[in-house]
Design a protein around this motif. Sequence first.
Motif, mmCIF file in Angstrom:
data_model
loop_
_atom_site.group_PDB
_atom_site.id
_atom_site.type_symbol
_atom_site.label_atom_id
_atom_site.label_comp_id
_atom_site.label_asym_id
_atom_site.label_seq_id
_atom_site.Cartn_x
_atom_site.Cartn_y
_atom_site.Cartn_z
ATOM 1 N N LEU A 53 -2.814 10.019 5.160
ATOM 2 C CA LEU A 53 -2.957 9.571 3.777
ATOM 3 C C LEU A 53 -1.588 9.336 3.143
ATOM 4 O O LEU A 53 -1.387 8.352 2.419
ATOM 5 C CB LEU A 53 -3.750 10.602 2.968
ATOM 6 C CG LEU A 53 -4.017 10.250 1.503
ATOM 7 C CD1 LEU A 53 -4.791 8.936 1.396
ATOM 8 C CD2 LEU A 53 -4.798 11.385 0.830
ATOM 9 N N LYS A 54 -0.649 10.233 3.417
ATOM 10 C CA LYS A 54 0.704 10.066 2.879
ATOM 11 C C LYS A 54 1.341 8.786 3.404
ATOM 12 O O LYS A 54 2.000 8.060 2.665
ATOM 13 C CB LYS A 54 1.570 11.279 3.245
ATOM 14 C CG LYS A 54 1.273 12.523 2.436
ATOM 15 C CD LYS A 54 2.235 13.640 2.793
ATOM 16 C CE LYS A 54 1.976 14.875 1.948
ATOM 17 N NZ LYS A 54 2.911 15.979 2.297
ATOM 18 N N ARG A 55 1.140 8.518 4.691
ATOM 19 C CA ARG A 55 1.704 7.295 5.266
ATOM 20 C C ARG A 55 1.094 6.069 4.596
ATOM 21 O O ARG A 55 1.803 5.116 4.257
ATOM 22 C CB ARG A 55 1.456 7.224 6.774
ATOM 23 C CG ARG A 55 1.949 5.908 7.373
ATOM 24 C CD ARG A 55 1.852 5.835 8.869
ATOM 25 N NE ARG A 55 0.505 5.844 9.387
ATOM 26 C CZ ARG A 55 0.191 5.390 10.604
ATOM 27 N NH1 ARG A 55 1.114 4.892 11.394
ATOM 28 N NH2 ARG A 55 -1.042 5.435 11.031
ATOM 29 N N ALA A 56 -0.218 6.079 4.411
ATOM 30 C CA ALA A 56 -0.895 4.937 3.793
ATOM 31 C C ALA A 56 -0.414 4.719 2.361
ATOM 32 O O ALA A 56 -0.210 3.584 1.925
ATOM 33 C CB ALA A 56 -2.403 5.171 3.806
ATOM 34 N N THR A 57 -0.197 5.815 1.645
ATOM 35 C CA THR A 57 0.277 5.728 0.262
ATOM 36 C C THR A 57 1.681 5.137 0.195
ATOM 37 O O THR A 57 1.963 4.256 -0.629
ATOM 38 C CB THR A 57 0.273 7.123 -0.393
ATOM 39 O OG1 THR A 57 -1.051 7.658 -0.360
ATOM 40 C CG2 THR A 57 0.743 7.041 -1.842
ATOM 41 N N LEU A 58 2.558 5.607 1.073
ATOM 42 C CA LEU A 58 3.924 5.091 1.099
ATOM 43 C C LEU A 58 3.941 3.606 1.502
ATOM 44 O O LEU A 58 4.726 2.828 0.968
ATOM 45 C CB LEU A 58 4.773 5.904 2.066
ATOM 46 C CG LEU A 58 5.133 7.327 1.613
ATOM 47 C CD1 LEU A 58 5.832 8.089 2.738
ATOM 48 C CD2 LEU A 58 6.033 7.292 0.383
ATOM 49 N N SER A 59 3.086 3.258 2.446
ATOM 50 C CA SER A 59 3.004 1.865 2.883
ATOM 51 C C SER A 59 2.557 0.964 1.739
ATOM 52 O O SER A 59 3.099 -0.143 1.549
ATOM 53 C CB SER A 59 2.027 1.738 4.062
ATOM 54 O OG SER A 59 1.895 0.416 4.472
ATOM 55 N N LEU A 60 1.606 1.448 0.961
ATOM 56 C CA LEU A 60 1.105 0.664 -0.176
ATOM 57 C C LEU A 60 2.196 0.503 -1.238
ATOM 58 O O LEU A 60 2.376 -0.578 -1.809
ATOM 59 C CB LEU A 60 -0.115 1.359 -0.787
ATOM 60 C CG LEU A 60 -0.790 0.667 -1.971
ATOM 61 C CD1 LEU A 60 -1.286 -0.706 -1.539
ATOM 62 C CD2 LEU A 60 -1.943 1.514 -2.491
ATOM 63 N N LYS A 61 2.965 1.565 -1.480
ATOM 64 C CA LYS A 61 4.044 1.519 -2.464
ATOM 65 C C LYS A 61 5.108 0.503 -2.072
ATOM 66 O O LYS A 61 5.670 -0.196 -2.921
ATOM 67 C CB LYS A 61 4.668 2.896 -2.642
ATOM 68 C CG LYS A 61 3.816 3.873 -3.424
ATOM 69 C CD LYS A 61 4.524 5.203 -3.561
ATOM 70 C CE LYS A 61 3.676 6.193 -4.382
ATOM 71 N NZ LYS A 61 4.346 7.515 -4.503
ATOM 72 N N ARG A 62 5.383 0.417 -0.747
ATOM 73 C CA ARG A 62 6.403 -0.530 -0.296
ATOM 74 C C ARG A 62 5.966 -1.971 -0.511
ATOM 75 O O ARG A 62 6.779 -2.872 -0.684
ATOM 76 C CB ARG A 62 6.708 -0.322 1.193
ATOM 77 C CG ARG A 62 7.504 0.951 1.469
ATOM 78 C CD ARG A 62 8.163 0.889 2.855
ATOM 79 N NE ARG A 62 7.185 0.689 3.902
ATOM 80 C CZ ARG A 62 6.594 1.677 4.549
ATOM 81 N NH1 ARG A 62 6.861 2.934 4.229
ATOM 82 N NH2 ARG A 62 5.716 1.441 5.505
ATOM 83 N N LYS A 63 4.643 -2.205 -0.499
ATOM 84 C CA LYS A 63 4.123 -3.566 -0.645
ATOM 85 C C LYS A 63 4.013 -4.013 -2.097
ATOM 86 O O LYS A 63 3.944 -5.200 -2.390
ATOM 87 C CB LYS A 63 2.745 -3.653 0.012
ATOM 88 C CG LYS A 63 2.793 -3.519 1.518
ATOM 89 C CD LYS A 63 1.392 -3.550 2.117
ATOM 90 C CE LYS A 63 1.443 -3.381 3.630
ATOM 91 N NZ LYS A 63 0.090 -3.366 4.229
ATOM 92 N N ILE A 64 3.983 -3.020 -3.022
ATOM 93 C CA ILE A 64 3.836 -3.340 -4.429
ATOM 94 C C ILE A 64 5.163 -3.867 -5.022
ATOM 95 O O ILE A 64 6.199 -3.322 -4.768
ATOM 96 C CB ILE A 64 3.375 -2.105 -5.233
ATOM 97 C CG1 ILE A 64 1.967 -1.690 -4.772
ATOM 98 C CG2 ILE A 64 3.387 -2.374 -6.727
ATOM 99 C CD1 ILE A 64 1.462 -0.434 -5.418
#
Length: 211
Positions: free
Chosen positions: A200-211
């Motif tokens: 979940l942490k990885r997915a959250t960080l990945s989403l933040k990088r795309k925003i």
Amino acid sequence: MGLKIDFHVHTCYSSDSSITLKQVVSFAKKRGLDGVAVTDHNTVKGALKLKTSEIIIVPGIEVSTLEGHLLGINVTTPISAKMGMEETIQRVHDAGGIAIAPHPTAFYKSPPSRNVSCYDAVEVMNASSVPFSVLTHFSRRFAEGLGLPQTGGSDSHYAPEIGSAYTVVEADCDVDEIVDAIKRGAVVPRGHGIPWKIRLKRATLSLKRKI
């Protein structure tokens, strides 16, 4: 006891990984690993750039073939993507490496062709595969059917995932010795699936990088 090596680690030289070269070393040590194989997608740049005496670095690559992914271990020269599986395996051998079939039963991970039998080993334990226990079971059956050595790796793209699964290798701290041990089957996969909290942490960080 043998060497504990994670044979499937992606660094920031893979477009879908956030792991820095410094983190590879620090998290491998934190997890009690003796070494890792750097297997970035379709490039050996990260593997060649990572220089350290703190852990063993096995150079490698994960190649996107026309018939799924393939791990090339002990490879220091580029291997072209989008070739047939058997041709890619031959290129890996020509480069002095060995070919490991990664995540062979994870249908959503571009698994390698099951119609090819000239792999050198099979990654039966892939920590990022879900459901971990079920896919590990069927991957073992695939390896046993081919009579091939079995390895484990984290398939990490986020630093805390490193070492979730690994391989115990009966060899000295020399890359050629390690590769020879894999070919001889002097290896045992160990580990567990990546915890959902870390996923979940990885997915959250990945989403933040795309925003």
